[in-house]
Enzyme design. Sequence first.
Site, mmCIF file in Angstrom:
data_model
loop_
_atom_site.group_PDB
_atom_site.id
_atom_site.type_symbol
_atom_site.label_atom_id
_atom_site.label_comp_id
_atom_site.label_asym_id
_atom_site.label_seq_id
_atom_site.Cartn_x
_atom_site.Cartn_y
_atom_site.Cartn_z
ATOM 1 N N SER A 157 17.576 -34.966 -79.133
ATOM 2 C CA SER A 157 16.951 -35.490 -77.855
ATOM 3 C C SER A 157 16.123 -36.307 -77.810
ATOM 4 C CB SER A 157 16.445 -34.344 -76.921
ATOM 5 O OG SER A 157 17.455 -33.308 -77.031
ATOM 6 N N TYR A 181 21.941 -22.161 -79.420
ATOM 7 C CA TYR A 181 21.850 -21.404 -77.967
ATOM 8 C C TYR A 181 23.183 -21.739 -77.121
ATOM 9 C CZ TYR A 181 20.082 -25.981 -76.189
ATOM 10 O OH TYR A 181 20.162 -27.271 -75.959
ATOM 11 N N GLU A 182 24.007 -22.521 -77.484
ATOM 12 C CA GLU A 182 25.104 -22.815 -76.712
ATOM 13 C C GLU A 182 26.087 -21.624 -76.999
ATOM 14 O OE1 GLU A 182 26.463 -26.920 -76.515
ATOM 15 O OE2 GLU A 182 24.328 -27.417 -77.929
ATOM 16 N N ALA A 240 13.579 -33.511 -80.556
ATOM 17 C CA ALA A 240 12.343 -33.047 -79.382
ATOM 18 C C ALA A 240 11.707 -31.799 -79.583
ATOM 19 C CB ALA A 240 12.832 -33.223 -78.123
ATOM 20 N N HIS A 260 11.559 -32.802 -67.417
ATOM 21 C CA HIS A 260 10.541 -33.249 -67.943
ATOM 22 C C HIS A 260 10.375 -33.753 -69.458
ATOM 23 C CE1 HIS A 260 5.979 -33.385 -68.875
ATOM 24 N NE2 HIS A 260 5.897 -34.115 -67.936
ATOM 25 N N ASN A 319 6.024 -32.281 -74.946
ATOM 26 C CA ASN A 319 5.001 -31.701 -73.995
ATOM 27 C C ASN A 319 4.172 -30.906 -74.823
ATOM 28 O OD1 ASN A 319 7.846 -30.080 -74.651
ATOM 29 N ND2 ASN A 319 6.667 -28.491 -74.169
ATOM 30 N N HIS A 328 26.254 -35.230 -73.545
ATOM 31 C CA HIS A 328 26.163 -35.467 -75.144
ATOM 32 C C HIS A 328 26.982 -36.407 -75.650
ATOM 33 C CE1 HIS A 328 22.690 -33.094 -76.096
ATOM 34 N NE2 HIS A 328 23.115 -32.080 -75.495
ATOM 35 N N HIS A 369 23.935 -26.795 -80.335
ATOM 36 C CA HIS A 369 22.844 -25.968 -80.802
ATOM 37 C C HIS A 369 23.103 -24.566 -80.443
ATOM 38 C CE1 HIS A 369 20.955 -29.545 -78.709
ATOM 39 N NE2 HIS A 369 19.830 -29.250 -79.447
ATOM 40 N N MET A 412 14.426 -26.044 -80.345
ATOM 41 C CA MET A 412 15.479 -25.242 -80.458
ATOM 42 C C MET A 412 16.487 -25.681 -81.464
ATOM 43 S SD MET A 412 15.679 -24.516 -76.457
ATOM 44 C CE MET A 412 13.915 -24.278 -75.428
ATOM 45 N N SER A 413 16.347 -26.604 -82.209
ATOM 46 C CA SER A 413 17.161 -27.036 -83.270
ATOM 47 C C SER A 413 16.772 -27.260 -84.707
ATOM 48 C CB SER A 413 17.508 -28.388 -82.647
ATOM 49 O OG SER A 413 16.480 -29.350 -82.762
HETATM 50 N N1 HPA Z 1 9.732 -25.349 -76.508
HETATM 51 C C1 HPA Z 1 11.114 -25.596 -77.376
HETATM 52 N N2 HPA Z 1 11.758 -26.480 -77.449
HETATM 53 C C2 HPA Z 1 11.399 -27.537 -76.967
HETATM 54 C C3 HPA Z 1 9.967 -27.798 -76.307
HETATM 55 C C4 HPA Z 1 9.112 -26.532 -76.190
HETATM 56 O O1 HPA Z 1 8.128 -26.547 -75.640
HETATM 57 N N3 HPA Z 1 9.933 -28.978 -76.049
HETATM 58 C C5 HPA Z 1 11.060 -29.580 -76.413
HETATM 59 N N4 HPA Z 1 11.945 -28.871 -76.957
#
Ligand code: HPA
Length: 272
Positions: free
Chosen positions: A31, A86-87, A114, A247, A233, A62, A84, A209-210
Amino acid sequence: MTDPATVQATTAVLRQRLGAAAPRIAVLLGSGWGPFAAQVQDAVDLPYADLPAFPALGIGGHAALLRCGHIGDTPVAVLAGRQHAYETGRADAMKGAIRSLAAWGVQVLVQTNAAGSLDPAMRPGELMLIGDHLNLAQRSPLEGESGDGRFCDMSAAYDPALRAQAQAAARAAGTPLHEGVYAWVLGPQFETPAEIRMLRGMGARAVGMSTVPETILARHAGLRVLALSLLTNMAAGMQEQALSHAHTLATAHGASAHAVALLAAVVQALKD
Ligand code: HPA
């Protein structure tokens, strides 16, 4: 499908459509890193749909494209699109893709993602080199494998020599590059503040998550791995705002120009 015959068939397509000589480096775009694909010169594209061992990615914006070409003088294969865990609940979605690339002759997997920051000194928009990981999900893409190779060594999973080269490239480019431990959580929900306190106590500096399943697959296939996180973030409980995918993506898009520039510099700096 990831059985040996399908991997072999995929490698044959790669050889036929892209050449017998594989690029040394493959780059997997996470991402926020998508614009890197536009930096590839002399690009030749193969949709994942033409590569039977590659995942069939669902709809949802994607990309699902292998793009081969050059960054400067450095040949690369860029993977735009990953599935991923989680999919599907399975951690092995990229198994066939990574094994086909390795069989073709790729030697280095550069991963990007990300991630949330767990360290107040690392701010959204900044970059972190992954030095090591925590497989918090405790899932393995090697489940069900046989043979001694499955007990693969993870003690230097993120190649120390490549990390040093990446840090040198970042210094030369004047781009700050943090380094730390990445914690893989299954998701897709974000973490609770209590989970983030736990992860900080365990020594994690970033969470996402990856990436970890692909690192395990790559190490098992004999590839060297380098991985970069774009921090989108502060993790749950560390920022006032609630966490949201929108976000996260907005921050990733805002920061992607300097992330992509650093990635291009890093790819060109990777030596043996
Ligand atoms: N947690 C999990 N996965 C993420 C986050 C997060 O804060 N930010 C971007 N991917």
